[in-house]
Design a protein around this motif. Structure first.
Motif, PDB file in Angstrom:
ATOM      1  N   PRO A  27      20.462  20.056  -6.446  1.00  0.00           N
ATOM      2  CA  PRO A  27      21.784  19.489  -6.800  1.00  0.00           C
ATOM      3  C   PRO A  27      22.485  18.933  -5.583  1.00  0.00           C
ATOM      4  CG  PRO A  27      21.886  21.865  -6.698  1.00  0.00           C
ATOM      5  CD  PRO A  27      20.432  21.505  -6.471  1.00  0.00           C
ATOM      6  N   GLY A  28      23.811  18.783  -5.726  1.00  0.00           N
ATOM      7  CA  GLY A  28      24.570  18.224  -4.617  1.00  0.00           C
ATOM      8  C   GLY A  28      24.416  19.034  -3.343  1.00  0.00           C
ATOM      9  N   THR A  29      24.470  18.344  -2.222  1.00  0.00           N
ATOM     10  CA  THR A  29      24.212  18.981  -0.930  1.00  0.00           C
ATOM     11  C   THR A  29      25.361  19.893  -0.533  1.00  0.00           C
ATOM     12  OG1 THR A  29      22.979  17.034  -0.269  1.00  0.00           O
ATOM     13  CG2 THR A  29      23.663  18.533   1.474  1.00  0.00           C
ATOM     14  N   ASN A 220      27.155  33.266   2.244  1.00  0.00           N
ATOM     15  CA  ASN A 220      28.448  33.265   1.560  1.00  0.00           C
ATOM     16  C   ASN A 220      28.812  31.877   1.061  1.00  0.00           C
ATOM     17  OD1 ASN A 220      28.863  36.023   1.972  1.00  0.00           O
ATOM     18  ND2 ASN A 220      29.735  35.682   4.003  1.00  0.00           N
ATOM     19  N   THR A 221      28.423  30.847   1.823  1.00  0.00           N
ATOM     20  CA  THR A 221      28.676  29.472   1.357  1.00  0.00           C
ATOM     21  C   THR A 221      27.948  29.218   0.051  1.00  0.00           C
ATOM     22  OG1 THR A 221      28.944  28.710   3.638  1.00  0.00           O
ATOM     23  CG2 THR A 221      28.474  27.046   1.968  1.00  0.00           C
ATOM     24  N   THR A 222      26.691  29.667  -0.001  1.00  0.00           N
ATOM     25  CA  THR A 222      25.910  29.512  -1.232  1.00  0.00           C
ATOM     26  C   THR A 222      26.514  30.328  -2.358  1.00  0.00           C
ATOM     27  OG1 THR A 222      23.930  29.218   0.134  1.00  0.00           O
ATOM     28  CG2 THR A 222      23.602  29.703  -2.192  1.00  0.00           C
ATOM     29  N   LYS A 223      26.844  31.570  -2.036  1.00  0.00           N
ATOM     30  CA  LYS A 223      27.403  32.449  -3.072  1.00  0.00           C
ATOM     31  C   LYS A 223      28.740  31.915  -3.582  1.00  0.00           C
ATOM     32  CE  LYS A 223      29.551  36.269  -2.162  1.00  0.00           C
ATOM     33  NZ  LYS A 223      29.910  37.628  -1.716  1.00  0.00           N
ATOM     34  N   GLY A 755      19.561  25.850  -7.558  1.00  0.00           N
ATOM     35  CA  GLY A 755      19.409  24.826  -6.524  1.00  0.00           C
ATOM     36  C   GLY A 755      20.209  25.133  -5.274  1.00  0.00           C
ATOM     37  N   TYR A 756      21.334  25.823  -5.418  1.00  0.00           N
ATOM     38  CA  TYR A 756      22.101  26.202  -4.233  1.00  0.00           C
ATOM     39  C   TYR A 756      21.303  27.162  -3.351  1.00  0.00           C
ATOM     40  CZ  TYR A 756      25.995  24.177  -6.840  1.00  0.00           C
ATOM     41  OH  TYR A 756      26.804  23.330  -7.530  1.00  0.00           O
ATOM     42  N   PHE A 757      20.589  28.093  -4.000  1.00  0.00           N
ATOM     43  CA  PHE A 757      19.748  29.007  -3.226  1.00  0.00           C
ATOM     44  C   PHE A 757      18.603  28.255  -2.570  1.00  0.00           C
ATOM     45  CE2 PHE A 757      21.862  31.654  -6.357  1.00  0.00           C
ATOM     46  CZ  PHE A 757      22.281  32.730  -5.603  1.00  0.00           C
ATOM     47  N   GLU A 758      18.062  27.289  -3.285  1.00  0.00           N
ATOM     48  CA  GLU A 758      16.978  26.497  -2.698  1.00  0.00           C
ATOM     49  C   GLU A 758      17.467  25.727  -1.472  1.00  0.00           C
ATOM     50  OE1 GLU A 758      15.568  23.991  -5.759  1.00  0.00           O
ATOM     51  OE2 GLU A 758      14.932  25.633  -7.057  1.00  0.00           O
ATOM     52  N   GLN A 759      18.663  25.178  -1.575  1.00  0.00           N
ATOM     53  CA  GLN A 759      19.218  24.478  -0.416  1.00  0.00           C
ATOM     54  C   GLN A 759      19.410  25.438   0.747  1.00  0.00           C
ATOM     55  OE1 GLN A 759      22.379  21.478  -0.909  1.00  0.00           O
ATOM     56  NE2 GLN A 759      22.288  21.954  -3.074  1.00  0.00           N
TER      57      GLN A 759
END
Length: 873
Positions: A27-29, A220-223, A755-759
């Motif tokens: 998803p979005g970066t 934390n950014t991802t979470k 996708g956030y975790f993948e990033q």
């Protein structure tokens, strides 16, 4: 210890880097910022300055001596070949071949060294023989000089050659002195370079834990992003579901809303028709009454006896026949009414269809809120799971003994730095001894140069061409003695200088060719990476040392290249082979749990009703309102007709013209009165009907409304059918396909969250590869030790030193020859050639002694000048 630290420091980050992406595309970066990286101070680029010209000159000379490329295969074979103590081992064919190949590669150095050794052996021997020969009054040792016609030319040539040789020797000794000073200055300045490397290593150790903490903290950014999207599940997931249905629902509701507007427009059109017809009927009926009244009065006038007269009969008949034209043309009174249709439409409008459609819109637009309300429990579980992942990452990093290993390595680094600082003064002291020894060698050459220069100066300045060899002045004689002193010191020092030159040449030249040059183009690393070279049991020496596994392909060249590019040490040393990080922290397991939680989201959209049965019935009632039964053609026909059948002004003018044809009298006056009445009707009634705003607007409104109703009636049955069908189809789509659409959109929503975790994983992987524990200081240490200190500081200076000193030693040979020859013309001789005026024939002169000169014991002629006290050579 160092390897263990690096492995532990990168363990947490590598845990994430091994997780494979589950979904694509991402998803979005997310913006994770930049890993904190400090700048290293060490600069591994060395610029030697002006002396670099001499270094390049020496490199060119070494290329002439050794033009062969680096013998990579030969060195590998020699390193792998075992030579025993038994003589037969050296006589094996393969060993003999290797020896010959090594000799062929070193042939340039061997020949040069052999010539140097020959110089060392022969020059002292030649000097000894030369001294003994001169002691026997040979080899120029006799203090007698024969007269020769080209003596001045020979003296000038010898002086010139000696001056040139001395000049070349001076340049060589300057090169040697410059190299000696350069090496000393660089050794003294190496302390700052060593300190800079230690400082970079300390930064490398101190910053790595902070970098890992930064990587962990960015979870934390991802979470937070995942929690934000979970909190906005309504707008995100609900909007996606809504958009999937919107392609069918919105057009259907828009059509129903347009139908409601069409019903209102139809009502307005029917009302306009009714009002406009009434207005037009009122005007036309009054006009019709007036025209009828005029026509009756005109008919009565024509019935007068005066019309029976022969002169008026024909005119009266013509007028009587035209009376039928005095009538209205557009008769709106005969048009059918629309009150029935209007009543039905008013009954339809008693139900607010627009409100019903807006309720459908509202129900459909409430889909995000509906999704949010139905997923509260599941979202709470997912949030708890995300907190659990973060706490596991934090707790795992705390289990790593980073601080202990860091403290041990820091102590080791501090001890190493202290050791270097303690022994660096010893290095400087030994370098001073070396500098003093090299300076002594340069002084030897300078001493010889001083004698040669003083000899040339005194000999040239004190020489008197009018003086005989036995009467030469003291200055000239001193010059000759200086030259012979220089020759003596040349024989004494030259072999010592050549020994130093040979030793430094063989050592420095081979180090340059076998270490420095292959290090620069990295072929030296390829040799070190040869399987089983450094250890016959290990395929990869470096991987066996670092990873305890010699089968892993870990090469010196790759490690050096990666560190040179400032890549992370985790990737550089392949530390992933030491730990199965999924055993410590398996992110894929957590992502699967998140996926399962999200897949349990079940949204029920059965409560959404786009248009109820009342609304549908209302639309169908409008279709049976009867507007299609209106006689639109009759309305349009009457609208397009003129107000009267004939132009009343033309009729009045024509009537007045015919009245003029009658005889003067009451009949004529009566007809003209009727003409004026017709003109008055035209001006007061016809013109308003044609031009007054009230009637013009009524006629226009009637025309527009009738045409609107005509269009509506022609297609409203199809539209009603289409609207009902579209609404039913959209409602059926929501009822039947809602579960499938929700599953699909939930899958996309889950992909977005995962996708956030993948990033995060990809960012951690890239950061570990390029930024975390960047090993540039390690490459800097190697470059400092080999490229800068060994090659640039030491070897280039040593090679330049032997190059200059060797040139001095070689040119001492022509200098010795020229000095010996030239001293004969400067020194005072004991005897000289004496010829009588008559006896000028050489054969006759031989009677007076050997070769035509007198001897003291034959003639008793003594030298009037005191014999030189300098010992003859």
């Amino acid at each position: 210890m160092a390897v263990e630290l690096l492995l532990l420091l990168l363990l947490c980050g590598s845990t994430l880097s091994e997780v494979q992406p589950l979904h694509k595309p991402p998803p979005g970066t997310l913006d994770f910022g930049f890993v904190p990286v400090k700048t290293y101070d060490t600069n591994t680029y060395h610029e030697p300055g002006p002396i670099g010209i001499l270094f390049r000159l020496v490199h060119a000379f070494l290329y002439l001596v050794q033009p062969n490329s680096f013998p990579q295969d030969l060195i590998k074979k020699l390193a792998q070949q075992t030579f025993g103590n038994v003589q037969d081992d050296y006589q094996k064919p393969e060993n003999v071949v290797l020896t010959l190949q090594a000799i062929y590669y070193e042939i340039g150095f061997i020949v040069s060294a052999a010539l140097g050794l020959l110089f060392v052996l022969l020059l002292p021997l030649v000097g000894l023989c030369f001294c003994m020969c001169r002691c026997c009054d040979n080899c120029g040792g006799e203090m007698h000089q024969r007269h020769k016609k080209n003596a001045d030319c020979r003296r000038g040539c010898f002086a010139t050659f000696l001056f040139v040789a001395s000049l070349i020797i001076s340049i060589g000794v300057l090169c040697a002195y410059a190299a000696n000073q350069h090496l000393t200055s660089q050794v003294r300045g190496a302390k700052n370079l060593v300190h800079s490397n230690f400082k970079d290593l300390r930064i490398f150790l101190n910053d790595t834990p902070g970098q890992i903490d930064y990587l962990v903290s960015q979870y934390n950014t991802t979470k937070n992003k995942a929690l934000s999207d979970l909190n906005n599940v309504g707008p995100l997931l609900g909007s996606r579901v809504q958009e999937r249905f919107a392609k069918e629902v919105r057009p259907a509701l828009d059509a129903a809303l347009m139908m409601a507007g069409a019903i209102r427009e139809t009502k307005e059109a029917l009302e306009n028709v009714s009002v406009s017809v009434e207005v037009l009927q009122e005007g036309t009926e009054r006009l019709h009454a007036n025209l009828t009244n005029v026509k009756i009065h005109l008919s009565n006038t024509l019935s007068d006896s005066a019309c029976s007269a022969a002169q008026a009969a024909s005119t009266c008949n013509i007028i009587r026949n035209s009376l039928n034209q005095l009538n209205i043309n557009a008769n709106f009174s005969g048009l059918p009414g629309v009150s029935t249709q209007l009543a039905k439409v008013n009954d339809v409008l008693k139900i607010d269809l627009s409100s019903l459609v807006q309720k459908g819109y509202a129900a459909f637009n409430d889909t995000p809120d509906l999704v949010l309300n139905q997923t509260r429990n599941i979202l709470s579980d997912i949030k708890n799971l995300l907190d659990l992942i973060g706490s596991n990452i934090t707790s795992f990093t705390k289990l790593l003994p980073v601080q202990k290993v860091l403290a041990d390595l820091t102590i080791y680094l501090t001890q190493s730095e202290a050791y270097v600082q303690d022994y660096f003064p010893v290095v400087e002291q030994y370098d001073f001894y070396r500098w003093l020894g090299c300076l002594t060698l340069c002084c030897m050459v300078i001493l010889i140069l001083v004698f040669y220069c003083l000899g040339l100066l005194c000999g040239t300045c004190g020489y008197d061409k009018h003086a005989s060899p036995t009467t030469r002045g003291c200055i000239s004689n001193t010059g000759g003695n200086f030259l012979m002193a220089g020759v003596g010191f040349s024989f004494l020092f030259s072999w010592v200088l050549m020994i130093i030159v040979v030793i430094t040449f063989v050592t420095g030249g081979n180090v340059e060719k076998l270490v420095c040059e292959p290090y620069e183009d990295r072929t030296l690393f390829k040799v070190l990476d040869t399987p089983y070279l450094l250890n016959q049991h290990w395929r990869s020496y470096l991987s066996a040392i670092v990873l305890k596994n010699p089968d892993i392909n870990l090469t010196f060249e790759k490690v050096y290249s990666d560190c040179k590019e400032n890549k992370g040490i985790y990737t550089t040393l392949h530390l992933e082979n030491l730990f199965n990080i999924n055993e410590f922290l398996n992110i894929s397991m957590y992502t699967e749990d998140v996926s399962l939680k999200i897949e349990h989201i079940n949204v029920n959209l059965s409560n959404i009703v786009l248009l109820d049965e009342i609304g549908k019935r209302n639309i169908l009632d409008f279709s049976s309102s009867g507007i299609d039964g209106i006689n639109f053609a009759a309305y349009l026909t009457e609208i397009n007709k003129s107000v009267t059948k004939v132009d009343l002004l033309s009729f009045a003018n024509d009537l007045e013209a015919r009245a003029d044809q009658l005889p003067k009298g009451a009949l004529e006056n009566a007809l003209k009165g009727h003409a004026n009445s017709i003109r008055m009707i035209h001006n007061q009634q016809v013109v308003p009907l044609e031009q007054a705003m009230k009637y013009v607007k009524a006629r226009s409104t009637l025309n527009q409304s009738i045409r609107l109703l005509q269009r509506t009636s022609s297609e409203f049955m199809i539209k009603v059918k289409n609207v009902i069908s579209a609404v039913d189809a959209a409602q059926l789509l929501i009822s039947n396909d809602a579960s499938l659409v929700i599953i699909q959109e939930t899958k996309k929503y889950m992909d977005m969250i995962i996708g956030y975790f993948e990033q995060y994983v990809e960012w951690v992987k890239e950061s570990i590869t390029m930024e975390v524990a960047a090993c540039k200081p390690i490459a800097n240490v190697i470059d400092t030790a080999v490229d800068i200190f060994l090659c640039s500081y030491v070897i280039d200076s040593v090679n330049t030193f032997w190059f200059g000193l060797g040139g001095c030693s070689i040119f001492l040979i022509p200098a010795i020859i020229c000095a010996v020859k030239l001293s004969k013309y400067y020194r005072r001789m004991d005897t000289e050639d004496v010829y009588d005026d008559v006896e000028t024939i050489p054969m006759k002169n031989m009677e007076n002694g050997n070769n035509g000169y007198h001897k003291e014991h034959l003639y008793g002629i003594h030298n009037p000048v005191m014999t030189s006290s300098v010992e003859q050579w």
